[in-house]
Each structure stands twice: as C-alpha cells, then as structure tokens.
Scaffold this motif. Sequence first.
Motif, mmCIF file in Angstrom:
data_model
loop_
_atom_site.group_PDB
_atom_site.id
_atom_site.type_symbol
_atom_site.label_atom_id
_atom_site.label_comp_id
_atom_site.label_asym_id
_atom_site.label_seq_id
_atom_site.Cartn_x
_atom_site.Cartn_y
_atom_site.Cartn_z
ATOM 1 N N LEU A 106 0.803 -1.228 0.000
ATOM 2 C CA LEU A 106 0.000 0.000 0.000
ATOM 3 C C LEU A 106 0.834 1.276 0.000
ATOM 4 C CD1 LEU A 106 -2.778 -0.987 2.558
ATOM 5 C CD2 LEU A 106 -2.666 -1.432 0.110
ATOM 6 N N GLY A 107 2.053 1.177 0.454
ATOM 7 C CA GLY A 107 2.895 2.368 0.510
ATOM 8 C C GLY A 107 4.289 2.012 0.967
ATOM 9 N N GLN A 156 2.597 6.714 -1.440
ATOM 10 C CA GLN A 156 1.358 5.994 -1.152
ATOM 11 C C GLN A 156 0.764 5.556 -2.477
ATOM 12 O OE1 GLN A 156 -1.620 8.227 0.966
ATOM 13 N NE2 GLN A 156 -3.021 6.488 1.125
ATOM 14 N N LEU A 157 0.404 4.293 -2.570
ATOM 15 C CA LEU A 157 -0.152 3.765 -3.806
ATOM 16 C C LEU A 157 -1.670 3.915 -3.835
ATOM 17 C CD1 LEU A 157 1.889 0.463 -4.278
ATOM 18 C CD2 LEU A 157 2.522 2.810 -4.833
ATOM 19 N N THR A 158 -2.197 4.098 -5.022
ATOM 20 C CA THR A 158 -3.651 4.095 -5.185
ATOM 21 C C THR A 158 -4.151 2.661 -5.056
ATOM 22 O OG1 THR A 158 -3.573 3.755 -7.576
ATOM 23 C CG2 THR A 158 -3.455 6.049 -6.779
ATOM 24 N N GLU A 159 -5.456 2.505 -4.939
ATOM 25 C CA GLU A 159 -6.032 1.165 -4.830
ATOM 26 C C GLU A 159 -5.723 0.341 -6.081
ATOM 27 O OE1 GLU A 159 -10.372 -0.976 -3.990
ATOM 28 O OE2 GLU A 159 -10.144 1.208 -3.818
ATOM 29 N N GLN A 160 -5.801 0.988 -7.233
ATOM 30 C CA GLN A 160 -5.517 0.282 -8.488
ATOM 31 C C GLN A 160 -4.044 -0.128 -8.560
ATOM 32 O OE1 GLN A 160 -7.123 3.235 -8.283
ATOM 33 N NE2 GLN A 160 -9.201 2.504 -8.730
ATOM 34 N N GLU A 161 -3.156 0.747 -8.087
ATOM 35 C CA GLU A 161 -1.730 0.419 -8.090
ATOM 36 C C GLU A 161 -1.430 -0.715 -7.118
ATOM 37 O OE1 GLU A 161 -0.041 4.897 -9.235
ATOM 38 O OE2 GLU A 161 -0.241 4.275 -7.139
ATOM 39 N N SER A 162 -2.075 -0.676 -5.938
ATOM 40 C CA SER A 162 -1.854 -1.719 -4.939
ATOM 41 C C SER A 162 -2.283 -3.092 -5.440
ATOM 42 C CB SER A 162 -2.615 -1.381 -3.647
ATOM 43 O OG SER A 162 -2.064 -0.246 -3.016
ATOM 44 N N ASP A 163 -3.349 -3.119 -6.204
ATOM 45 C CA ASP A 163 -3.834 -4.393 -6.744
ATOM 46 C C ASP A 163 -2.788 -5.053 -7.641
ATOM 47 O OD1 ASP A 163 -6.243 -4.224 -5.429
ATOM 48 O OD2 ASP A 163 -7.320 -3.326 -7.129
ATOM 49 N N ILE A 217 7.314 0.102 -8.792
ATOM 50 C CA ILE A 217 6.450 1.247 -8.491
ATOM 51 C C ILE A 217 6.688 2.365 -9.499
ATOM 52 C CG2 ILE A 217 5.997 3.099 -6.815
ATOM 53 C CD1 ILE A 217 6.396 1.055 -4.587
ATOM 54 N N VAL A 218 7.936 2.555 -9.900
ATOM 55 C CA VAL A 218 8.254 3.573 -10.913
ATOM 56 C C VAL A 218 7.447 3.315 -12.185
ATOM 57 C CG1 VAL A 218 10.053 4.517 -12.410
ATOM 58 C CG2 VAL A 218 10.578 3.997 -10.028
ATOM 59 N N ASN A 266 1.689 6.876 -13.385
ATOM 60 C CA ASN A 266 1.358 7.594 -14.621
ATOM 61 C C ASN A 266 1.566 9.090 -14.485
ATOM 62 O OD1 ASN A 266 0.538 5.274 -16.079
ATOM 63 N ND2 ASN A 266 -1.414 5.264 -14.975
ATOM 64 N N ASP A 267 1.352 9.598 -13.276
ATOM 65 C CA ASP A 267 1.557 11.021 -13.021
ATOM 66 C C ASP A 267 3.048 11.343 -13.118
ATOM 67 O OD1 ASP A 267 0.415 13.664 -11.700
ATOM 68 O OD2 ASP A 267 2.248 13.148 -10.616
ATOM 69 N N THR A 268 3.387 12.335 -13.926
ATOM 70 C CA THR A 268 4.796 12.660 -14.188
ATOM 71 C C THR A 268 5.552 13.006 -12.915
ATOM 72 O OG1 THR A 268 4.197 13.503 -16.376
ATOM 73 C CG2 THR A 268 6.357 14.142 -15.500
ATOM 74 N N GLN A 269 4.930 13.812 -12.067
ATOM 75 C CA GLN A 269 5.600 14.236 -10.838
ATOM 76 C C GLN A 269 5.833 13.052 -9.897
ATOM 77 O OE1 GLN A 269 3.630 17.491 -8.903
ATOM 78 N NE2 GLN A 269 5.129 17.669 -7.275
ATOM 79 N N GLU A 270 4.825 12.195 -9.738
ATOM 80 C CA GLU A 270 4.973 11.034 -8.866
ATOM 81 C C GLU A 270 5.969 10.036 -9.442
ATOM 82 O OE1 GLU A 270 1.594 9.044 -7.439
ATOM 83 O OE2 GLU A 270 0.821 10.750 -6.327
#
Length: 284
Positions: A169-170, A197-204, A243-244, A248-252
């Motif tokens: 999750l993070g 911190q990961l989104t729910e979709q990323e955590s899946d 995680i990289v 999708n967000d450039t800053q993250e």
Amino acid sequence: MNLINKEVTHKRFGKGNVVKHNDSIIEIHFATENKKFVFPDAFEKFLKLHDKNTANSLEKVLQKKIIERKKIEQEKEEELNRQRKEQQLRLEHAKLMKNHKLHPESQMVFWCDAEELDRVFTEWKIFTGVIKSGNNKGKPNKPIRIHQNSVCLLTARDSSMSEKDRRILGVYLVNEGFIGKFCEDGYIPAHPKYRLQLTEQESDRMLFWKYYLNEKFPHKMTWNTGKYRYFDNVWMAQILLDIVSLKNDTQEQELAQNFFEHFCKMNQIRAEELSEPNGALMQT
C-alpha cells in the motif's frame, strides 16, 4: 514624488538642482557638471534635500527601503545558515554511512490494520509494537537493523483474502539521522521527501509475495505471527523499480525514480544488475 528642480547638497560636490529622476536613478546639476546617483539610496549618506516637506516624504521612502533591504539581508543570512546546516548534516551523514556496515536484510515490512493505515499516511510514521514477554515485556520493539538506508514497506490484506493476495500500500525511507538501536519509543519516522502511497488500483498490481521468499519454504506464503519482519535489500529495490513503472503522473513517477536511485546508492546496489522478482508467487 516629483523632485525636479529641488535643491540638494552633496557632501563633496556642494549644492545642486535635480534635473532628472526615476525609481532607481537621480541626476543632479552641480556648478560645473551633472552627476547621477542611485535613488533613493544616495540620500542616506551623500545627499540632503533642502525642502523640509519633500525631505520628510523622502525619509519615509528611505525607511521603507531600509526595512525591505534588512528583510532581504536577513533572508539571505537565514538561507546561508540553512545551507551550512545542510552541508554539516551531509558531512555527518557521509561519515555515519562510511562507518555503517550494511546488513543485507535491513528493510522492514509491516502488516498494517485499517486503523493504522489511516494514521500512517497522515503522520508518516509507524509503530513497531511492544515486546510480548520476558524482562522487557510491554516495552516498544527496537528496530535494531533499521538505519538511514532502510525502507518501511506497508502492506495489508482483507480478512476475506488469502495471504497470497497481500498487497503493498505504501513505502517510505526512514528519516535522516534515524538509528534503530537508539529508538526508544518504537516509532519509525519517514523521510520528508522519499515517501509514496499507492492508489487502490496500483496496490492491486503490487502483490507482496511476488518479491518475498522464505528460502526454507520457498512455496509457502504464510505470515503467522508478528507485526513486522525484516527482508532483503535487493527485494526492496525490485519493489521500488516496479512502483516507478506503475506511476502515470509525471511528478509522482519522477519522485519514485529519484527514490529508487537514492535507495540503490544508499544500499550499494547496481540498478543495471538488478534481477527480476522471484518471490513465493513466482515459484508456483
């Protein structure tokens, strides 16, 4: 403020009259020649207005200018002090890391409950729990392997899920200056920059057992007891790299990339030689 034709006296050139001026330059005609000066600064030391009303108005302008200048000088001094402090911290950190022998398993993964997750992602620190028995029963666990090269991995699974579905999750790097063996309260604070911190979709898409492996029982995916466990530095690098690719967000994504590169440097891992994940999920 109109100063044209106003009489002034200069400490060296004597009396003169203002012929031109703007917000930064004033030109004065003296007996034999014209001279330009910085406005309004020249009136602090060299020039004096004869007209009292105009002089009073100019004095207010000068005072405002002095206050602004002092503020800028103070900000510059504060910035220099901050830079000196940062440089000192970097030197201390380099010295500490030079003398610190890296443990190959100095990362920590936590089993977090729902209530704890709400808190950890706002306060960005996690509690190691308390000792269950012995002379130190009730005292916080000391994360003795945790150092400035260490990362805390936050995981969870719903009660309806099997252990193999445990999700990440993070993740955060421990704060600079943290040394686990000196930790008395059991809380591990996060680095102010390297935290994700990961989104729910990323955590899946980030299953913990893809990376983690019990070498004695490589096919087993069990977490029977305990709030946390230590794990391999290389596995943590694999997690950060994945995680990289998720972001999708450039800053993250940039933050995740910087986090990964910093982690590899701190743990003396060559990113180009990093192997593919080979956890228990990959053994089935």
